[in-house]
Scaffold this motif. Sequence first.
Motif, PDB file in Angstrom:
ATOM      1  N   LEU A 142      56.273  23.924  14.244  1.00 22.87           N
ATOM      2  CA  LEU A 142      54.850  23.832  13.929  1.00 22.87           C
ATOM      3  C   LEU A 142      54.603  24.154  12.447  1.00 22.87           C
ATOM      4  CD1 LEU A 142      52.031  23.256  14.938  1.00 22.87           C
ATOM      5  CD2 LEU A 142      51.929  25.563  15.903  1.00 22.87           C
ATOM      6  N   ALA A 143      55.382  25.067  11.893  1.00 24.01           N
ATOM      7  CA  ALA A 143      55.254  25.388  10.458  1.00 24.01           C
ATOM      8  C   ALA A 143      55.513  24.128   9.624  1.00 24.01           C
ATOM      9  CB  ALA A 143      56.233  26.497  10.072  1.00 24.01           C
ATOM     10  N   THR A 144      56.521  23.360  10.030  1.00 27.76           N
ATOM     11  CA  THR A 144      56.852  22.128   9.300  1.00 27.76           C
ATOM     12  C   THR A 144      55.710  21.123   9.436  1.00 27.76           C
ATOM     13  OG1 THR A 144      59.181  22.509   9.765  1.00 27.76           O
ATOM     14  CG2 THR A 144      58.566  20.274   9.100  1.00 27.76           C
ATOM     15  N   ARG A 145      55.241  20.960  10.670  1.00 29.54           N
ATOM     16  CA  ARG A 145      54.124  20.055  10.917  1.00 29.54           C
ATOM     17  C   ARG A 145      52.914  20.445  10.062  1.00 29.54           C
ATOM     18  NH1 ARG A 145      50.271  18.712  16.080  1.00 29.54           N
ATOM     19  NH2 ARG A 145      48.627  18.929  14.563  1.00 29.54           N
ATOM     20  N   ASN A 146      52.612  21.725  10.016  1.00 33.05           N
ATOM     21  CA  ASN A 146      51.446  22.183   9.257  1.00 33.05           C
ATOM     22  C   ASN A 146      51.653  22.033   7.750  1.00 33.05           C
ATOM     23  OD1 ASN A 146      50.166  22.755  11.630  1.00 33.05           O
ATOM     24  ND2 ASN A 146      50.437  24.978  11.519  1.00 33.05           N
ATOM     25  N   ALA A 147      52.873  22.261   7.294  1.00 31.74           N
ATOM     26  CA  ALA A 147      53.155  22.094   5.854  1.00 31.74           C
ATOM     27  C   ALA A 147      52.930  20.637   5.454  1.00 31.74           C
ATOM     28  CB  ALA A 147      54.587  22.532   5.553  1.00 31.74           C
ATOM     29  N   LEU A 148      53.431  19.712   6.285  1.00 27.65           N
ATOM     30  CA  LEU A 148      53.249  18.275   6.002  1.00 27.65           C
ATOM     31  C   LEU A 148      51.762  17.912   6.044  1.00 27.65           C
ATOM     32  CD1 LEU A 148      56.196  16.953   8.210  1.00 27.65           C
ATOM     33  CD2 LEU A 148      56.116  16.852   5.698  1.00 27.65           C
ATOM     34  N   HIS A 149      51.077  18.431   7.042  1.00 22.90           N
ATOM     35  CA  HIS A 149      49.640  18.174   7.187  1.00 22.90           C
ATOM     36  C   HIS A 149      48.861  18.668   5.961  1.00 22.90           C
ATOM     37  CE1 HIS A 149      45.525  18.570   8.713  1.00 22.90           C
ATOM     38  NE2 HIS A 149      45.605  19.861   8.480  1.00 22.90           N
ATOM     39  N   LEU A 150      49.176  19.877   5.507  1.00 22.36           N
ATOM     40  CA  LEU A 150      48.439  20.446   4.361  1.00 22.36           C
ATOM     41  C   LEU A 150      48.675  19.627   3.094  1.00 22.36           C
ATOM     42  CD1 LEU A 150      49.086  24.211   5.166  1.00 22.36           C
ATOM     43  CD2 LEU A 150      46.849  23.055   5.232  1.00 22.36           C
ATOM     44  N   LEU A 151      49.894  19.126   2.933  1.00 18.34           N
ATOM     45  CA  LEU A 151      50.167  18.282   1.760  1.00 18.34           C
ATOM     46  C   LEU A 151      49.425  16.951   1.872  1.00 18.34           C
ATOM     47  CD1 LEU A 151      53.960  19.016   1.143  1.00 18.34           C
ATOM     48  CD2 LEU A 151      52.004  19.868  -0.172  1.00 18.34           C
ATOM     49  N   GLU A 152      49.269  16.445   3.083  1.00 19.59           N
ATOM     50  CA  GLU A 152      48.466  15.216   3.271  1.00 19.59           C
ATOM     51  C   GLU A 152      47.010  15.480   2.916  1.00 19.59           C
ATOM     52  OE1 GLU A 152      49.120  13.439   7.141  1.00 19.59           O
ATOM     53  OE2 GLU A 152      51.203  12.924   6.639  1.00 19.59           O
ATOM     54  N   VAL A 153      46.483  16.616   3.367  1.00 17.48           N
ATOM     55  CA  VAL A 153      45.091  16.981   3.037  1.00 17.48           C
ATOM     56  C   VAL A 153      44.916  17.031   1.516  1.00 17.48           C
ATOM     57  CG1 VAL A 153      43.368  18.847   3.133  1.00 17.48           C
ATOM     58  CG2 VAL A 153      44.685  18.248   5.181  1.00 17.48           C
TER      59      VAL A 153
END
Length: 319
Positions: free
Chosen positions: A46-57
């Motif tokens: 989930l940390a990886t998923r969230n890191a990718l998501h935050l960079l997309e944002v």
Amino acid sequence: MAEPKKIIIDTDPGIDDAMAIFLALRSPEIKVIGLTTIFGNVYTTLATRNALHLLEVAGRTDIPVAEGSHVSYLKATKLRVADFVHGVDGLGNQNFPQPKSKPIEKLAAEYLVEQASLYPGEITVVALGPLTNIALAIKLDPTFIKNVGQIVLLGGAFAVNGNVNPASEANIFGDPEAADIVFTSGADILAVGLNVTHQVILTDHDRQILAESDGIFAKYLSKILEFYYSYHRDAYNMKGAYLHDPTTILAAVNPSLMTYTEGVVRVQTSGITRGLTLFFNKQKRFNEETEWCNKPTVKVAVTVDATEVVKLVMERLMY
Ligand SMILES: O=c1[nH]cnc2c1ncn2[C@@H]1O[C@H](CO)[C@@H](O)[C@H]1O
């Protein structure tokens, strides 16, 4: 102006991690060259998923994300995550969409070793979660400690109570064996602990200002902060929230925001004080050998210009 400092953020996003990552992206003094992920606030996947998501944002999918360890340094699989602080999704239960981007093939420890040897002495690793990936990088390549420029880490509670229990701060408690390896490794280390981050508080009023801004980071953060604030209300009876991770980023951006002391830090790895960080100031020659003797020293933050830290956080996250 000097070239921006190259930074790799090792992170377990996490609401205050999200703030820290955005703050880093808005800080001209530094250049975020990569993110590595770790369990802590959430599990590593989930940390990886969230890191990718935050960079997309942030519109910064050019920045690589390397996934970190799913187990502790000693390969424990029973890990403690702080969903009661950050929500089950780690980002305040906002039902964000799955990111489209993917992590790179390399594991976090391999990526850290690679980048440190590509740019010897130039990289600052800002570690915002348990220190597993950093300890694994040291194990993978003993020259990592001299190749890496500095490790600025959020961890420990120096002469104050912890936040997991009276003895222990969450990141150190998450992997005490890894933390002890990192603290005694001989790398150039700056530790920012709860004794400092508990002085840096974002108030309800500050969150209100963020909510009223049209800036994308301000709007996004004001939403996810709701969960983080409610945790602080319940746990600490306070109207506001501690800025652990953003403060640590700013320690890397501008070290003069804090004062430091230097000494040897060992981490307790057993018993009721597992995760305790014990600082030795080297002011006494003990009669016998101790576990602190002949170990390299680290810098530990002692005071912080909290007003200036909050001001920088607000300015940089507003637009
Ligand atoms: O009560 C808690 N348990 C676990 N983690 C916490 C708690 N409070 C804050 N944090 C998280 O741990 C880091 C600082 O120690 C921060 O990332 C913060 O979000």
